[in-house]
Design a protein around this motif. Structure first.
Motif, PDB file in Angstrom:
ATOM      1  N   ARG A 199      -3.219 -29.006 -44.074  1.00  0.00           N
ATOM      2  CA  ARG A 199      -4.163 -30.008 -44.559  1.00  0.00           C
ATOM      3  C   ARG A 199      -4.320 -29.913 -46.087  1.00  0.00           C
ATOM      4  NH1 ARG A 199      -7.047 -33.668 -42.821  1.00  0.00           N
ATOM      5  NH2 ARG A 199      -8.684 -34.355 -44.208  1.00  0.00           N
ATOM      6  N   GLU A 200      -4.288 -28.653 -46.616  1.00  0.00           N
ATOM      7  CA  GLU A 200      -4.522 -28.530 -48.062  1.00  0.00           C
ATOM      8  C   GLU A 200      -3.392 -29.155 -48.889  1.00  0.00           C
ATOM      9  OE1 GLU A 200      -4.701 -25.736 -46.019  1.00  0.00           O
ATOM     10  OE2 GLU A 200      -3.501 -24.106 -46.865  1.00  0.00           O
ATOM     11  N   ASN A 201      -2.179 -29.186 -48.343  1.00  0.00           N
ATOM     12  CA  ASN A 201      -1.102 -29.862 -49.075  1.00  0.00           C
ATOM     13  C   ASN A 201      -1.320 -31.365 -49.102  1.00  0.00           C
ATOM     14  OD1 ASN A 201       0.090 -27.433 -49.420  1.00  0.00           O
ATOM     15  ND2 ASN A 201       1.713 -27.741 -47.928  1.00  0.00           N
ATOM     16  N   GLU A 203      -4.223 -32.845 -48.857  1.00  0.00           N
ATOM     17  CA  GLU A 203      -5.362 -33.131 -49.729  1.00  0.00           C
ATOM     18  C   GLU A 203      -4.970 -33.016 -51.192  1.00  0.00           C
ATOM     19  OE1 GLU A 203      -8.899 -31.016 -48.683  1.00  0.00           O
ATOM     20  OE2 GLU A 203      -9.340 -32.535 -47.158  1.00  0.00           O
ATOM     21  N   ALA A 204      -4.072 -32.065 -51.497  1.00  0.00           N
ATOM     22  CA  ALA A 204      -3.609 -31.933 -52.880  1.00  0.00           C
ATOM     23  C   ALA A 204      -2.958 -33.229 -53.339  1.00  0.00           C
ATOM     24  CB  ALA A 204      -2.613 -30.779 -52.988  1.00  0.00           C
ATOM     25  N   ALA A 205      -2.149 -33.809 -52.469  1.00  0.00           N
ATOM     26  CA  ALA A 205      -1.467 -35.061 -52.836  1.00  0.00           C
ATOM     27  C   ALA A 205      -2.475 -36.194 -52.986  1.00  0.00           C
ATOM     28  CB  ALA A 205      -0.420 -35.409 -51.784  1.00  0.00           C
ATOM     29  N   LEU A 206      -3.412 -36.296 -52.049  1.00  0.00           N
ATOM     30  CA  LEU A 206      -4.396 -37.378 -52.123  1.00  0.00           C
ATOM     31  C   LEU A 206      -5.264 -37.243 -53.372  1.00  0.00           C
ATOM     32  CD1 LEU A 206      -5.543 -37.640 -48.400  1.00  0.00           C
ATOM     33  CD2 LEU A 206      -4.193 -39.296 -49.689  1.00  0.00           C
ATOM     34  N   ALA A 207      -5.643 -36.001 -53.706  1.00  0.00           N
ATOM     35  CA  ALA A 207      -6.515 -35.785 -54.861  1.00  0.00           C
ATOM     36  C   ALA A 207      -5.817 -36.120 -56.170  1.00  0.00           C
ATOM     37  CB  ALA A 207      -7.011 -34.337 -54.882  1.00  0.00           C
ATOM     38  N   LEU A 218       5.127 -36.884 -50.767  1.00  0.00           N
ATOM     39  CA  LEU A 218       4.911 -35.656 -51.540  1.00  0.00           C
ATOM     40  C   LEU A 218       4.725 -34.434 -50.653  1.00  0.00           C
ATOM     41  CD1 LEU A 218       2.430 -36.459 -54.459  1.00  0.00           C
ATOM     42  CD2 LEU A 218       4.755 -35.628 -54.636  1.00  0.00           C
ATOM     43  N   TYR A 223       7.770 -31.032 -46.457  1.00  0.00           N
ATOM     44  CA  TYR A 223       7.382 -29.891 -45.634  1.00  0.00           C
ATOM     45  C   TYR A 223       8.097 -29.935 -44.289  1.00  0.00           C
ATOM     46  CZ  TYR A 223       4.397 -26.295 -43.655  1.00  0.00           C
ATOM     47  OH  TYR A 223       3.940 -25.148 -43.094  1.00  0.00           O
TER      48      TYR A 223
ATOM     49  N   ASN B  51     -15.007 -37.815 -56.066  1.00  0.00           N
ATOM     50  CA  ASN B  51     -13.703 -38.466 -56.266  1.00  0.00           C
ATOM     51  C   ASN B  51     -13.211 -39.127 -54.976  1.00  0.00           C
ATOM     52  OD1 ASN B  51     -13.053 -36.146 -54.859  1.00  0.00           O
ATOM     53  ND2 ASN B  51     -11.151 -35.787 -55.979  1.00  0.00           N
ATOM     54  N   MET B  53     -12.868 -38.029 -52.064  1.00  0.00           N
ATOM     55  CA  MET B  53     -12.042 -37.236 -51.158  1.00  0.00           C
ATOM     56  C   MET B  53     -12.757 -36.994 -49.837  1.00  0.00           C
ATOM     57  SD  MET B  53      -8.973 -36.468 -51.915  1.00  0.00           S
ATOM     58  CE  MET B  53      -8.576 -35.014 -50.939  1.00  0.00           C
ATOM     59  N   ARG B  84      -9.255 -41.295 -57.737  1.00  0.00           N
ATOM     60  CA  ARG B  84      -8.714 -39.932 -57.690  1.00  0.00           C
ATOM     61  C   ARG B  84      -7.747 -39.661 -58.828  1.00  0.00           C
ATOM     62  NH1 ARG B  84      -7.558 -41.062 -51.634  1.00  0.00           N
ATOM     63  NH2 ARG B  84      -9.708 -41.192 -50.886  1.00  0.00           N
ATOM     64  N   MET B  89      -8.959 -32.831 -59.104  1.00  0.00           N
ATOM     65  CA  MET B  89      -9.637 -31.863 -58.248  1.00  0.00           C
ATOM     66  C   MET B  89      -8.795 -30.592 -58.097  1.00  0.00           C
ATOM     67  SD  MET B  89     -11.392 -32.604 -54.596  1.00  0.00           S
ATOM     68  CE  MET B  89     -12.970 -31.818 -54.327  1.00  0.00           C
ATOM     69  N   PHE B  91      -8.758 -27.077 -55.682  1.00  0.00           N
ATOM     70  CA  PHE B  91      -9.334 -26.684 -54.392  1.00  0.00           C
ATOM     71  C   PHE B  91      -9.590 -25.183 -54.327  1.00  0.00           C
ATOM     72  CE2 PHE B  91      -7.293 -30.679 -53.835  1.00  0.00           C
ATOM     73  CZ  PHE B  91      -8.057 -31.358 -52.908  1.00  0.00           C
ATOM     74  N   ASN B  95      -3.200 -24.638 -53.767  1.00  0.00           N
ATOM     75  CA  ASN B  95      -2.347 -25.426 -52.886  1.00  0.00           C
ATOM     76  C   ASN B  95      -1.206 -26.128 -53.614  1.00  0.00           C
ATOM     77  OD1 ASN B  95      -3.929 -27.242 -54.230  1.00  0.00           O
ATOM     78  ND2 ASN B  95      -4.697 -28.301 -52.429  1.00  0.00           N
ATOM     79  N   PHE B  97       2.491 -27.547 -54.019  1.00  0.00           N
ATOM     80  CA  PHE B  97       3.389 -28.055 -52.983  1.00  0.00           C
ATOM     81  C   PHE B  97       4.469 -27.011 -52.721  1.00  0.00           C
ATOM     82  CE2 PHE B  97       1.808 -32.033 -54.952  1.00  0.00           C
ATOM     83  CZ  PHE B  97       1.090 -32.479 -53.848  1.00  0.00           C
ATOM     84  N   THR B  99       7.275 -27.001 -51.263  1.00  0.00           N
ATOM     85  CA  THR B  99       8.695 -27.369 -51.334  1.00  0.00           C
ATOM     86  C   THR B  99       9.130 -27.681 -52.764  1.00  0.00           C
ATOM     87  OG1 THR B  99       8.087 -29.643 -50.897  1.00  0.00           O
ATOM     88  CG2 THR B  99       8.692 -28.309 -49.009  1.00  0.00           C
ATOM     89  N   MET B 100       8.205 -27.551 -53.728  1.00  0.00           N
ATOM     90  CA  MET B 100       8.541 -27.956 -55.100  1.00  0.00           C
ATOM     91  C   MET B 100       8.583 -26.755 -56.036  1.00  0.00           C
ATOM     92  SD  MET B 100       6.297 -31.335 -55.708  1.00  0.00           S
ATOM     93  CE  MET B 100       6.204 -32.627 -54.484  1.00  0.00           C
ATOM     94  N   ARG B 161      -1.432 -28.972 -62.764  1.00  0.00           N
ATOM     95  CA  ARG B 161      -1.065 -30.202 -62.049  1.00  0.00           C
ATOM     96  C   ARG B 161      -2.187 -31.230 -62.160  1.00  0.00           C
ATOM     97  NH1 ARG B 161      -0.100 -29.280 -55.809  1.00  0.00           N
ATOM     98  NH2 ARG B 161      -2.349 -29.015 -55.891  1.00  0.00           N
TER      99      ARG B 161
END
Lengths: 319, 258
Positions: A199-201, A203-207, A218, A223, B51, B53, B84, B89, B91, B95, B97, B99-100, B161
């Motif tokens: 979920r945190e990945n 949320e990171a993208a949405l944020a 993303l 993943y 924001n 979320m 957003r 933000m 967390f 977090n 990514f 795969t990056m 980021r």
């Protein structure tokens, strides 16, 4: 504390025996799988090579399949072509839809609906292939005739859609049946993979200001990449090896034809099912030789997929 | 760049459950505002409404107004995606990514906005990583996986980021709770630099941290389990910590809570 409390014999500990026993059991199981694989490969080679020796044609390039004639003339070309083309077309149709289904079930669909539908997909994946074959033969083949005719009328200028106005039990029909068969398999595995995306990945993208689709690109798809490849290989393997459904919906012949809508074509597995009963001794050897080819293709596809997955291993979630 | 946030009469719900009731407060630009309070008091929930979320959780909804320099971010013609992009933000759990690479992580948000040329991206990557005090540590291995960094480095990567898209506001949800004291100090120092340019709101469980870094502190509390959280008081950090007007605040600050 009493002296000697930790110095008892190793063997006195009952848990230790269970540990050793369990280790032997798991090593034994792993070895058993290898033995089975090697045994199958040896059996195929031992049965296939003598038959290929008696073949008066080139086994790899000949299209005809007359192993019990004298002289024996048979080759894998038409069967291999039919096998690869049906499986490839099936994947072409099924993979995007399956990923779409999995994305809807995990990302877009309302939970109350997505959960039961997920079970339905799992259920579909478990339907026996003979049921798909019968359904394809009785329901789908007649329905494919107008669709094939339409494709041939409007896209006939593309060679693969060219046809002589007879439609139905064609490579195209077989591919559609295969696509419908592998769709739930791929969708079920892919859904499982997408559910694992943390979920945190997401949320990171949405944020960062992603739209839903950008978030999927993303966080979800990268993943799920290795799982998606595994699912595709599973589906492709099933499509390559599918026997009875294809045997039911193809009117078999042994030619390599680019006209996918025209009746005809054959696959390795369907050919074995259709002709093994009446085959003579050389005929059986020839069929086993075709089985060996299928075995090798399946292995190659699996290793290929492993290589793709391994290439970016350090970038997968496991690190 | 930095903008003022005005929250008025905010009610936040998860389905039928009201998590937060009647929050009104103002966050000044180029300052750090800390949200403190016991677990479950709604401080993270309020942060996530700033924001939009909060609403990504199914069934979650918000009543009330949140103005960003006078513009209601919950206005009917406002796209939450744009909100957003304007309000970044960070967390609780780092977090990046998985795969990056480090480089790709920094530019992930940027690439959403338009096509960039490689030299442009290079500049932003260096600037953002310098801004997050991470550049010197990673400049030789930008193509390595972001998830391979230590926890503190990962969190600074996430800050890089977030600031790469030059947001107006930076929201930080317990950004140091998973970090060791040295990494925590590095992030706190970084926040002091970032506040020159951004409006920062931080949720923290660590009262010393709130006292150290923030200009204003907002104390949230809830009357009882199952009741909505409320804003008890908000004021200058020195006032909240030395001379709070509310008894509940004083009890919490001095550890006589509950």
């Amino acid at each position: 504390m009493q002296p000697g409390a930790i110095s008892g014999s190793k063997d006195a500990n009952k848990g230790r025996w269970l540990d050793v026993g369990f280790r032997r059991l798991s090593v034994g199981s792993a070895v058993l799988v290898l033995i089975i694989l090697v045994a199958i490969a040896l059996f195929l080679l031992q049965q296939a090579l003598p038959a290929i020796h008696k073949d008066t044609a080139n086994f790899l390039t000949e299209q005809q399949w007359r192993p019990d004639d004298t002289p024996a003339v048979f080759g894998i070309a038409a069967l291999l072509y039919g096998t690869l083309v049906t499986a490839f077309l099936a994947m072409l149709m099924a993979l995007p839809v399956a990923v779409g289904v999995a994305l809807w079930l995990t990302q877009y669909g309302p939970r109350a609906l997505a959960r039961p539908l997920g079970y339905v997909v799992d259920l579909l994946a478990a339907v026996p292939s003979v049921v798909f074959g019968l359904w394809g033969l009785i329901y789908l083949v007649p329905k494919m005739i107008p669709l094939s005719a339409w494709l041939s009328t409007y896209f006939g200028w593309i060679p693969i859609f060219k046809s002589d106005a007879i439609f139905g039990k064609s490579i195209f029909t077989a591919s559609v049946v295969l696509a419908i068969m592998v769709l739930p398999v791929i969708a079920a595995v892919t859904r499982e993979v997408f559910l694992q995306v943390p979920r945190e990945n997401q949320e990171a993208a949405l944020a960062l200001g992603s739209t839903r689709w950008e978030m999927i690109r993303l966080a979800v798809l990268p993943y799920g990449r290795s799982g998606l490849i595994s699912a595709a290989v599973l589906g492709f393997g099933r499509a390559l090896g599918e026997t009875i459904a294809v045997a039911l919906v193809l009117s078999a012949n042994y030619t390599v034809s680019a006209h996918l809508l025209t009746p005809g074509g054959n696959t390795i597995a369907a050919n074995i099912a259709n002709t093994f009963g009446e085959a003579g001794s050389l005929g059986r050897g020839a069929l086993i030789a075709s089985g060996l080819v299928l075995f090798v293709i399946t292995l190659a596809v699996n290793f290929g997929a492993r290589a793709i997955v391994a290439r970016r291993r350090e970038f997968t979630a496991a690190t | 760049m930095a903008k003022r946030i005005e929250v008025s009469d905010l009610n936040v719900y998860y389905g039928a459950f009201q998590a937060v009731e009647g929050v009104t407060l103002t966050v000044e630009p180029r300052s750090i505002t800390a949200f403190i309070g016991p677990s479950g008091c709604g401080k993270s929930t309020v942060l996530r409404t700033l924001n939009r979320m909060h609403e990504v959780i199914p069934g979650a909804r918000v009543e009330g107004k949140v103005l960003l320099d006078g513009e209601d971010i919950y206005g009917s013609d406002i796209d939450p995606v744009n909100v957003r992009r304007t309000i970044g933000m960070v967390f609780q759990k780092p977090n990046p990514f998985p795969t990056m690479s480090i480089y790709e992580n920094v530019v992930a948000g940027l690439k959403l906005q338009r096509k960039y040329k490689r030299p442009e991206l290079d500049i932003v990557v260096e600037k953002s990583l310098r801004g997050a005090n991470l550049w010197e540590e990673v400049k030789d291995r930008l193509d390595r996986p972001g998830a391979g960094l230590s926890g503190g480095q990962q969190q600074r990567l996430c800050i890089a980021r977030a600031i790469s898209v030059e947001p107006q506001v930076l929201l930080m949800d317990e950004p140091c709770s998973a970090l060791d004291p040295i990494s925590t100090l590095a992030i706190e120092d970084l926040m002091q630099e970032l506040k020159e340019r951004y409006t920062i709101v931080i949720v923290t469980h660590n009262m010393q941290q709130a006292a150290r870094v923030s200009d204003k502190t907002a104390f949230f509390n809830l009357a009882a389990t199952g009741k909505p959280g409320k804003l008890v008081e908000v004021g200058n950090t020195t006032m909240i910590f030395n001379n709070p007007t509310q008894r509940a605040t004083e009890d919490y600050i001095s550890g006589r809570f509950g």
